[in-house]
Design a protein around this motif. Sequence first.
Motif, PDB file in Angstrom:
ATOM      1  N   MET A  57       0.855  -1.168   0.000  1.00  0.00           N
ATOM      2  CA  MET A  57       0.000   0.000   0.000  1.00  0.00           C
ATOM      3  C   MET A  57       0.901   1.232   0.000  1.00  0.00           C
ATOM      4  SD  MET A  57      -2.800   1.085   2.874  1.00  0.00           S
ATOM      5  CE  MET A  57      -4.350   1.021   2.051  1.00  0.00           C
ATOM      6  N   THR A  58       0.496   2.239  -0.728  1.00  0.00           N
ATOM      7  CA  THR A  58       1.256   3.488  -0.793  1.00  0.00           C
ATOM      8  C   THR A  58       0.339   4.651  -0.449  1.00  0.00           C
ATOM      9  OG1 THR A  58       2.678   2.601  -2.531  1.00  0.00           O
ATOM     10  CG2 THR A  58       2.667   4.974  -2.259  1.00  0.00           C
ATOM     11  N   ILE A  59       0.837   5.541   0.407  1.00  0.00           N
ATOM     12  CA  ILE A  59       0.103   6.746   0.783  1.00  0.00           C
ATOM     13  C   ILE A  59       1.011   7.937   0.488  1.00  0.00           C
ATOM     14  CG2 ILE A  59      -0.995   8.032   2.648  1.00  0.00           C
ATOM     15  CD1 ILE A  59      -1.465   5.372   4.065  1.00  0.00           C
ATOM     16  N   LYS A  60       0.497   8.929  -0.204  1.00  0.00           N
ATOM     17  CA  LYS A  60       1.269  10.125  -0.529  1.00  0.00           C
ATOM     18  C   LYS A  60       0.977  11.208   0.507  1.00  0.00           C
ATOM     19  CE  LYS A  60       2.903  12.623  -4.460  1.00  0.00           C
ATOM     20  NZ  LYS A  60       4.077  11.880  -4.795  1.00  0.00           N
ATOM     21  N   ALA A  61       2.033  11.777   1.060  1.00  0.00           N
ATOM     22  CA  ALA A  61       1.894  12.847   2.054  1.00  0.00           C
ATOM     23  C   ALA A  61       1.567  14.165   1.350  1.00  0.00           C
ATOM     24  CB  ALA A  61       3.171  12.986   2.856  1.00  0.00           C
ATOM     25  N   ARG A  88       5.213  12.918  12.743  1.00  0.00           N
ATOM     26  CA  ARG A  88       6.028  11.705  12.831  1.00  0.00           C
ATOM     27  C   ARG A  88       5.394  10.634  11.958  1.00  0.00           C
ATOM     28  NH1 ARG A  88       9.011  10.044  17.935  1.00  0.00           N
ATOM     29  NH2 ARG A  88       7.997   8.100  17.418  1.00  0.00           N
ATOM     30  N   ILE A  89       6.213   9.764  11.410  1.00  0.00           N
ATOM     31  CA  ILE A  89       5.732   8.738  10.492  1.00  0.00           C
ATOM     32  C   ILE A  89       4.685   7.836  11.142  1.00  0.00           C
ATOM     33  CG2 ILE A  89       7.643   7.149  10.972  1.00  0.00           C
ATOM     34  CD1 ILE A  89       6.093   7.715   7.511  1.00  0.00           C
ATOM     35  N   ASP A  90       4.847   7.506  12.430  1.00  0.00           N
ATOM     36  CA  ASP A  90       3.869   6.629  13.085  1.00  0.00           C
ATOM     37  C   ASP A  90       2.518   7.317  13.244  1.00  0.00           C
ATOM     38  OD1 ASP A  90       5.042   8.334  14.967  1.00  0.00           O
ATOM     39  OD2 ASP A  90       5.034   6.856  16.573  1.00  0.00           O
ATOM     40  N   VAL A  91       2.523   8.604  13.550  1.00  0.00           N
ATOM     41  CA  VAL A  91       1.284   9.362  13.683  1.00  0.00           C
ATOM     42  C   VAL A  91       0.619   9.485  12.314  1.00  0.00           C
ATOM     43  CG1 VAL A  91       0.303  11.622  14.263  1.00  0.00           C
ATOM     44  CG2 VAL A  91       2.098  10.625  15.696  1.00  0.00           C
ATOM     45  N   PHE A  92       1.402   9.815  11.291  1.00  0.00           N
ATOM     46  CA  PHE A  92       0.882   9.951   9.935  1.00  0.00           C
ATOM     47  C   PHE A  92       0.179   8.679   9.476  1.00  0.00           C
ATOM     48  CE2 PHE A  92       1.769   9.047   5.423  1.00  0.00           C
ATOM     49  CZ  PHE A  92       0.992  10.034   4.833  1.00  0.00           C
ATOM     50  N   LEU A  93       0.830   7.526   9.663  1.00  0.00           N
ATOM     51  CA  LEU A  93       0.239   6.278   9.200  1.00  0.00           C
ATOM     52  C   LEU A  93      -0.978   5.863  10.021  1.00  0.00           C
ATOM     53  CD1 LEU A  93       3.317   4.144   8.151  1.00  0.00           C
ATOM     54  CD2 LEU A  93       1.516   5.071   6.708  1.00  0.00           C
ATOM     55  N   SER A  94      -0.946   6.104  11.318  1.00  0.00           N
ATOM     56  CA  SER A  94      -2.114   5.739  12.129  1.00  0.00           C
ATOM     57  C   SER A  94      -3.324   6.608  11.776  1.00  0.00           C
ATOM     58  CB  SER A  94      -1.800   5.814  13.627  1.00  0.00           C
ATOM     59  OG  SER A  94      -1.532   7.135  14.026  1.00  0.00           O
ATOM     60  N   GLN A  95      -3.089   7.830  11.313  1.00  0.00           N
ATOM     61  CA  GLN A  95      -4.190   8.707  10.910  1.00  0.00           C
ATOM     62  C   GLN A  95      -4.690   8.411   9.497  1.00  0.00           C
ATOM     63  OE1 GLN A  95      -2.548  12.638  11.451  1.00  0.00           O
ATOM     64  NE2 GLN A  95      -3.041  12.674  13.640  1.00  0.00           N
ATOM     65  N   ASN A  96      -3.847   7.821   8.663  1.00  0.00           N
ATOM     66  CA  ASN A  96      -4.192   7.623   7.256  1.00  0.00           C
ATOM     67  C   ASN A  96      -4.353   6.160   6.850  1.00  0.00           C
ATOM     68  OD1 ASN A  96      -4.059  10.428   6.014  1.00  0.00           O
ATOM     69  ND2 ASN A  96      -2.160  10.332   7.179  1.00  0.00           N
ATOM     70  N   SER A  97      -4.409   5.272   7.815  1.00  0.00           N
ATOM     71  CA  SER A  97      -4.616   3.851   7.530  1.00  0.00           C
ATOM     72  C   SER A  97      -5.391   3.231   8.689  1.00  0.00           C
ATOM     73  CB  SER A  97      -3.272   3.136   7.352  1.00  0.00           C
ATOM     74  OG  SER A  97      -2.595   3.032   8.583  1.00  0.00           O
ATOM     75  N   VAL A 151       2.274   0.298  13.893  1.00  0.00           N
ATOM     76  CA  VAL A 151       3.184   1.006  12.993  1.00  0.00           C
ATOM     77  C   VAL A 151       4.594   1.009  13.577  1.00  0.00           C
ATOM     78  CG1 VAL A 151       3.748   3.249  11.983  1.00  0.00           C
ATOM     79  CG2 VAL A 151       1.387   2.441  11.965  1.00  0.00           C
ATOM     80  N   GLN A 152       4.717   1.242  14.878  1.00  0.00           N
ATOM     81  CA  GLN A 152       6.035   1.267  15.509  1.00  0.00           C
ATOM     82  C   GLN A 152       6.721  -0.087  15.408  1.00  0.00           C
ATOM     83  OE1 GLN A 152       5.133   2.892  19.377  1.00  0.00           O
ATOM     84  NE2 GLN A 152       5.342   4.984  18.652  1.00  0.00           N
TER      85      GLN A 152
END
Length: 75
Positions: free
Chosen positions: A1-5, A13-22, A29-30
Amino acid sequence: MTIKATADDVGKRIDVFLSQNSSLTRARVQKMLDGALIFVNGSAVQKNYKVKDGDDVEFDIPAPTPLEAEAENIP
């Protein structure tokens, strides 16, 4: 899966970004970051990575490990 910022995601932070967008939790994520299973623009990143505008965040959700519970003889 790919998500564009996007510009709205810059500095997260990458973990916050992914938890909000997936559908992943931040803890999941961690763990994926510890296992080098998350890539930004083709490179593995650390937990403290801050997202930049236009980053392509790639990951595959690993299959859960099956539980092997066996009945125990109770005298």
